[in-house]
Design a protein around this motif. Structure first.
Motif, PDB file in Angstrom:
ATOM      1  N   GLN A  82       0.782  -1.719   0.296  1.00  0.00           N
ATOM      2  CA  GLN A  82      -0.364  -0.162  -0.166  1.00  0.00           C
ATOM      3  C   GLN A  82       1.071   1.341   0.056  1.00  0.00           C
ATOM      4  OE1 GLN A  82      -2.952  -0.531   3.111  1.00  0.00           O
ATOM      5  NE2 GLN A  82      -3.418  -2.402   2.649  1.00  0.00           N
TER       6      GLN A  82
ATOM      7  N   GLU B 285       2.253   1.787  -3.556  1.00  0.00           N
ATOM      8  CA  GLU B 285       0.529   2.232  -4.490  1.00  0.00           C
ATOM      9  C   GLU B 285       0.111   3.627  -4.220  1.00  0.00           C
ATOM     10  OE1 GLU B 285      -3.059  -0.128  -3.225  1.00  0.00           O
ATOM     11  OE2 GLU B 285      -1.787  -2.136  -4.376  1.00  0.00           O
TER      12      GLU B 285
ATOM     13  N   HIS C  32       0.554   6.794  -7.189  1.00  0.00           N
ATOM     14  CA  HIS C  32      -0.850   7.125  -8.063  1.00  0.00           C
ATOM     15  C   HIS C  32      -0.884   8.268  -7.250  1.00  0.00           C
ATOM     16  CE1 HIS C  32      -2.519   2.599  -7.421  1.00  0.00           C
ATOM     17  NE2 HIS C  32      -1.174   2.602  -8.775  1.00  0.00           N
TER      18      HIS C  32
END
Length: 391
Positions: free
Chosen positions: A274, A277, A281
């Protein structure tokens, strides 16, 4: 608790050893003086074998019991390294090396295990063998893993392994422990952000990595608060933010560094995934890029149930069950004894250091009053784990 007079006498010597180690702190694997002193003492005690240079500067002393043919052996571990901290205790035996001090009590851990080695080598009131493990580089260097990689558990056929650490805030003469995850994994996060530099007065012609970094830091906190099960424990802390060098220039790059902690392998995996990510992003949404390097450090320290019960019962046999807390709250600090517990069943227990400064504090000092309790615990543990046969 009534201390065995023989152990009381050794505790006085151990206090002197402790003060000597404290005055001469050494870091990580650079433990030439410390490990040489430990090895010399083990030889003086009459250990059956003393091995040096295991894991670079680790030392192991092997002592056989009255019945050395008994096919059982346990390992007892102490860490030896200090920290890069300027000491502020004012003690007569304070560090003689600027910028280094024993701020975590490893001097006390080493002295107590040496005291136990001396007592057990002299009396040998047990069957089987004991490996006294003196480990380098606990403070971030993974010395436990280095000793394992260098043959600790192949050269010495250890069946179980036990550790002990002091705990400020817990009364001297008391112990605390828990089964299962007791200390967290320790991982390093590094995020490199590439934007587009420019004049601070014309931000619309730039892609500001400072803004991107700020949003990444804020978003990472939602991993624990919004993306993990509330019953799972974890920490994500960004501790360094480096970007720019002038008040009127938007920099090209920014760099974030921090740590992630977890109490289970599954949560550790989630954190790694996570963090990657979110960082990539968020950077992409701003037109920037982010490269995440997630470096895995110490694993979760997991106490084995049977050995934890045994360790707690051993402490209770010394001081009474009311002085042993068997429900220690898990801690988000890390401990490389975890590597040893991955290889062999065992447990780490915590010994009261009284009302002292916290670990890694410039005014911290190991409490000498705890030394006879630590030696007594180690001695009783061996005699209970490797009992002599009754005729």
């Amino acid at each position: 608790m009534t201390i065995d007079p023989r152990i009381s006498a050794i505790a006085e010597e151990a206090t002197e050893w402790r003060h000597d180690f404290h005055a001469h702190p050494e870091l990580l694997y650079d433990l030439d003086r410390t490990s040489a002193r430990v090895a010399d003492l083990l030889r003086q005690f009459g250990c059956d074998e003393v091995v040096t240079g295991l894991g670079r500067t680790g030392v192991v002393g092997l002592v056989h019991g009255a019945n050395r043919t008994a096919n059982r052996a346990i390992g007892l571990r102490a860490d030896m390294d200090a920290l890069p901290i300027e000491e502020a205790t004012g003690a007569a035996y304070a560090s003689r090396t600027p910028g280094r001090m024993h701020a975590c009590g490893h001097d006390g851990h080493t002295a107590m295990l040496l005291g136990a080695a001396k007592h057990l080598a002299a009396n040998r009131a047990f069957n089987g063998s004991v490996a006294f493990i003196f480990q380098p580089a606990e403070e971030g260097g993974a010395g436990a893993k280095a000793m394992i990689d260098d043959g600790l558990f192949t050269r010495f056929p250890i069946d179980e392994v036990y550790g002990m650490h002091n705990k400020p805030g817990l009364a001297v003469g008391e112990f605390t422990i828990r089964s299962g995850a007791v200390m967290a994994s320790m991982d390093r996060i590094e995020i490199e952000i590439d934007g587009v530099g420019g004049h601070a007065a014309r931000p619309h012609f730039a892609i500001d990595p400072v803004v991107v970094g700020a949003q990444i830091i804020t978003a990472l906190q939602t991993i624990v608060s919004r993306r993990l099960d509330p019953l799972d424990s974890a920490v994500v802390s960004i501790t360094t933010f480096n970007a720019g060098s002038a008040f009127n220039v938007i920099p090209q790059t920014a760099r974030l560094i921090g740590t992630a902690r977890a109490l289970s392998p599954d949560v550790r995996d989630q954190l790694e995934r996570q963090i990657e990510e979110l960082a990539t992003h968020i950077a992409k949404a701003h037109g920037a890029t982010a490269r995440v390097t997630y470096g895995r450090g110490y694993p979760v320290t997991v106490n084995h149930a049977e050995q934890t019960t045994f360790a707690a019962d051993t402490a209770a046999s010394l001081i009474g069950d009311d002085k042993v807390d068997r429900e220690l709250a898990p801690m988000m600090g890390a401990e490389d004894f975890a590597y040893m517990l991955q290889e062999r069943p065992g447990s780490i227990i915590f010994l009261g250091n009284g009302d002292s400064a916290g670990l890694h504090h410039p005014r911290y000092d190991f409490n000498d009053a705890a030394i006879p309790y630590g030696i007594s615990y180690w001695t009783r543990l061996v005699e209970r784990a490797l009992p002599q046969s009754k005729c």
